[in-house]
Design a protein around this motif. Structure first.
Motif, short mmCIF file in Angstrom:
data_model
loop_
_atom_site.label_atom_id
_atom_site.label_comp_id
_atom_site.label_asym_id
_atom_site.label_seq_id
_atom_site.Cartn_x
_atom_site.Cartn_y
_atom_site.Cartn_z
N GLY A 236 5.53 0.49 12.87
CA GLY A 236 6.00 1.22 11.70
C GLY A 236 5.78 0.41 10.43
N ARG A 237 6.17 0.98 9.29
CA ARG A 237 5.92 0.34 8.01
C ARG A 237 7.05 -0.62 7.64
NH1 ARG A 237 1.94 1.87 4.87
NH2 ARG A 237 2.98 1.06 3.00
N ALA A 238 6.64 -1.76 7.07
CA ALA A 238 7.62 -2.71 6.53
C ALA A 238 7.95 -2.30 5.10
CB ALA A 238 7.04 -4.12 6.58
N GLN A 239 8.76 -3.12 4.42
CA GLN A 239 9.06 -2.83 3.02
C GLN A 239 7.77 -2.84 2.21
OE1 GLN A 239 10.38 -5.23 4.90
NE2 GLN A 239 12.60 -5.40 4.64
N ARG A 240 7.76 -2.02 1.18
CA ARG A 240 6.54 -1.84 0.38
C ARG A 240 6.02 -3.18 -0.16
NH1 ARG A 240 6.91 2.55 -4.25
NH2 ARG A 240 7.24 3.81 -2.36
N GLU A 241 6.93 -4.05 -0.57
CA GLU A 241 6.48 -5.30 -1.19
C GLU A 241 5.87 -6.27 -0.17
OE1 GLU A 241 11.03 -5.71 -0.54
OE2 GLU A 241 9.56 -4.14 -1.06
N HIS A 242 6.06 -6.01 1.14
CA HIS A 242 5.50 -6.88 2.18
C HIS A 242 4.31 -6.25 2.90
CE1 HIS A 242 8.85 -9.55 1.60
NE2 HIS A 242 9.74 -8.65 2.00
N GLU A 243 4.27 -4.93 2.97
CA GLU A 243 3.31 -4.24 3.84
C GLU A 243 1.86 -4.60 3.51
OE1 GLU A 243 1.98 -1.81 6.93
OE2 GLU A 243 4.04 -2.43 6.45
N ASP A 244 1.46 -4.48 2.25
CA ASP A 244 0.05 -4.71 1.91
C ASP A 244 -0.36 -6.15 2.17
OD1 ASP A 244 -0.18 -2.09 1.19
OD2 ASP A 244 0.02 -2.44 -0.97
N ASP A 245 0.49 -7.10 1.81
CA ASP A 245 0.16 -8.51 2.01
C ASP A 245 -0.01 -8.82 3.50
OD1 ASP A 245 -0.10 -11.33 1.10
OD2 ASP A 245 1.75 -11.56 2.25
N LEU A 246 0.90 -8.31 4.32
CA LEU A 246 0.81 -8.55 5.76
C LEU A 246 -0.46 -7.93 6.33
CD1 LEU A 246 4.55 -7.93 6.76
CD2 LEU A 246 3.31 -10.10 6.92
N TRP A 247 -0.79 -6.73 5.87
CA TRP A 247 -1.99 -6.06 6.39
C TRP A 247 -3.25 -6.82 6.00
CZ3 TRP A 247 -4.11 -3.19 9.80
CH2 TRP A 247 -5.38 -2.63 9.60
N ASN A 248 -3.31 -7.29 4.76
CA ASN A 248 -4.49 -8.04 4.32
C ASN A 248 -4.67 -9.31 5.14
OD1 ASN A 248 -5.13 -6.18 2.33
ND2 ASN A 248 -3.92 -7.22 0.76
N ARG A 249 -3.58 -9.98 5.44
CA ARG A 249 -3.67 -11.20 6.27
C ARG A 249 -4.09 -10.84 7.68
NH1 ARG A 249 1.91 -14.11 6.05
NH2 ARG A 249 0.83 -15.40 7.62
N PHE A 250 -3.51 -9.78 8.24
CA PHE A 250 -3.81 -9.36 9.61
C PHE A 250 -5.28 -8.95 9.74
CE2 PHE A 250 -3.72 -5.99 12.97
CZ PHE A 250 -3.28 -6.78 14.02
N ARG A 251 -5.73 -8.10 8.81
CA ARG A 251 -7.12 -7.64 8.86
C ARG A 251 -8.09 -8.78 8.55
NH1 ARG A 251 -9.36 -2.49 8.91
NH2 ARG A 251 -11.54 -2.78 9.55
N GLY A 252 -7.67 -9.69 7.63
CA GLY A 252 -8.53 -10.82 7.31
C GLY A 252 -8.76 -11.73 8.50
#
Length: 409
Positions: A236-252
């Motif tokens: 599921g989705r995390a808080q908005r302020e964390h979601e994008d940063d976590l995804w960028n690190r994961f995908r990176g």
């Protein structure tokens, strides 16, 4: 001895008034002539006449309360009954009796009016209570919350009922609001908890993905990355302020691994180039299905093409977006054709489209008015900000109007 039609003064100076019940003593007069005595008590009578006249006018033309009016009548009646005036006291009693009847009628009229108003207020408050109780079960948190606040303002504007009834209805009303607030609080607390749990889960997945990014165990690591992706989606989705940063690190982290694997598999480039050629041919075959005229036949043909596509191996990474984009474009065209056909035959979708278009048009019109007002007031910064917002709303409106045209509207 002196007399007139309504009174007399005897030789002792005693003044009498004539009534239907016979003569009544008014008082004793020793200070002057009998004529002066009668004149004095006649003036007192005239004073009573004036006082009654004024009271009659107040009762008929003002909002004098029945209680105050009756007290004034009783005060004058005491003076009349005391026989301290010479004149037609019986006529004054008749006028006071009629005035009493009028006051009583007004009392009953006002009582009925108050009863009517109370009944109307009761029905209005009962309706507010019923609506509040229905809203207390709503999951439309924002809309229901705003409506409940509006109901409170409406309640405050209604007159009070008797204490017992008013308290009972207010208790139900207040309980409904409290129940809604409790459910809303629980909902968002649970949502916050879920998002916090998702954040912790995704941080763990990111840490593992980053640890695997330098692995050379290509098969096992790629399989593990697929598992991590499945876990990521399930979290599921995390808080908005964390979601994008976590995804960028994961995908990176994945990109680092797969880029390294691709360099090692350079010898497969020739095979992938051939795969690319085959997929480009299939993409071209799929594109010939456009524009969609026979939805059923096109869907079946695309399914066959896609099965052949899936049977082909990988293509070079840099060429993949373009060739896959061509297939996706055909697939989207099929989906849009299906959606258009569904919307065309679905009156509820048309009604929603019309409602959305109306809301967006109202929002655009409102923004334009606010921009004009801001310009007129010299507030160009606000006007510029509103114009940027208008551009976004106008784009949504244009899109909604385009969608509405698909219904033939």
């Amino acid at each position: 001895m002196s007399s007139d039609p309504w009174g007399r003064v005897d030789e002792t100076g005693t003044v009498y008034v004539r009534t239907a019940d016979g003569e009544q003593v008014v008082g004793s007069w020793q200070a002057g002539s009998p004529e002066e005595a009668l004149a004095y008590f006649e003036r007192k009578y005239e004073g009573l006449v004036v006082e009654i006249g004024l009271l009659e006018k107040r009762v008929k033309t003002t909002d004098l309360s029945a209680k105050d009016a009756q007290a004034a009548i009783d005060h004058i009646r005491e003076q009349v009954d005391a026989h301290h005036a010479v004149g037609d006291l019986d006529a004054l009693r008749v006028r006071l009796d009629k005035l009493t009847e009028l006051v009583e009628a007004r009392r009953e009229e006002r009582k009925a009016q108050r009863a009517k108003q109370s009944d109307e207020a009761r029905k209005a408050k009962e309706a507010l209570v019923v609506e509040a109780e229905e809203l207390s079960q709503s999951d439309q948190w924002r809309a229901a919350g705003e409506r409940l606040r509006a109901l409170v303002d409406t309640w405050k504007g209604l007159p009070r009922l008797d204490r017992k009834s008013d308290d009972e209805l207010w208790h139900r009303f207040s309980h409904a609001r409290s129940a809604f607030s409790k459910r809303r609080k629980q909902h968002f607390a649970q949502l916050d908890s879920q998002r916090e749990e998702a954040r912790r889960t995704k941080e763990r997945l990111v840490a593992e993905a980053e640890a695997l990014s330098n692995s050379t165990d290509w098969g096992a690591t790629a399989a593990r990355y697929r598992e991590l992706m499945a876990e990521w989606k399930a979290a599921g989705r995390a808080q908005r302020e964390h979601e994008d940063d976590l995804w960028n690190r994961f995908r990176g982290a994945q990109d680092v691994f797969f880029a390294a694997r691709s360099s090692v598999f350079a010898e497969r480039d020739a095979e992938q180039a051939e795969n690319l050629k085959l997929k480009e041919e299939l993409a071209e075959e799929a594109e010939k299905l456009l524009p969609i005229t026979d939805l059923k036949a096109s869907r079946a043909a695309f399914r066959t093409i896609n099965e052949r596509w899936e049977a082909i191996g990988h293509v070079p990474r840099d060429a993949r977006p373009k060739v896959e984009g061509r297939m996706h474009a055909v697939e989207r065209a099929l989906q849009e054709a299906e959606e258009t056909e569904w919307r065309r035959t679905n009156p509820e979708a048309r009604a929603r489209a019309e409602g959305l278009t109306g809301q967006l048009q109202a929002a655009v019109d409102k923004l334009r008015g606010q921009i004009e007002q801001a310009r007129a007031q010299g507030n160009n910064a606000r006007a510029d900000k509103l114009e940027r917002e208008l551009e976004g709303r106008q784009a949504l409106l244009d899109q909604a109007l385009k969608g509405l045209q698909e219904f033939g509207g």
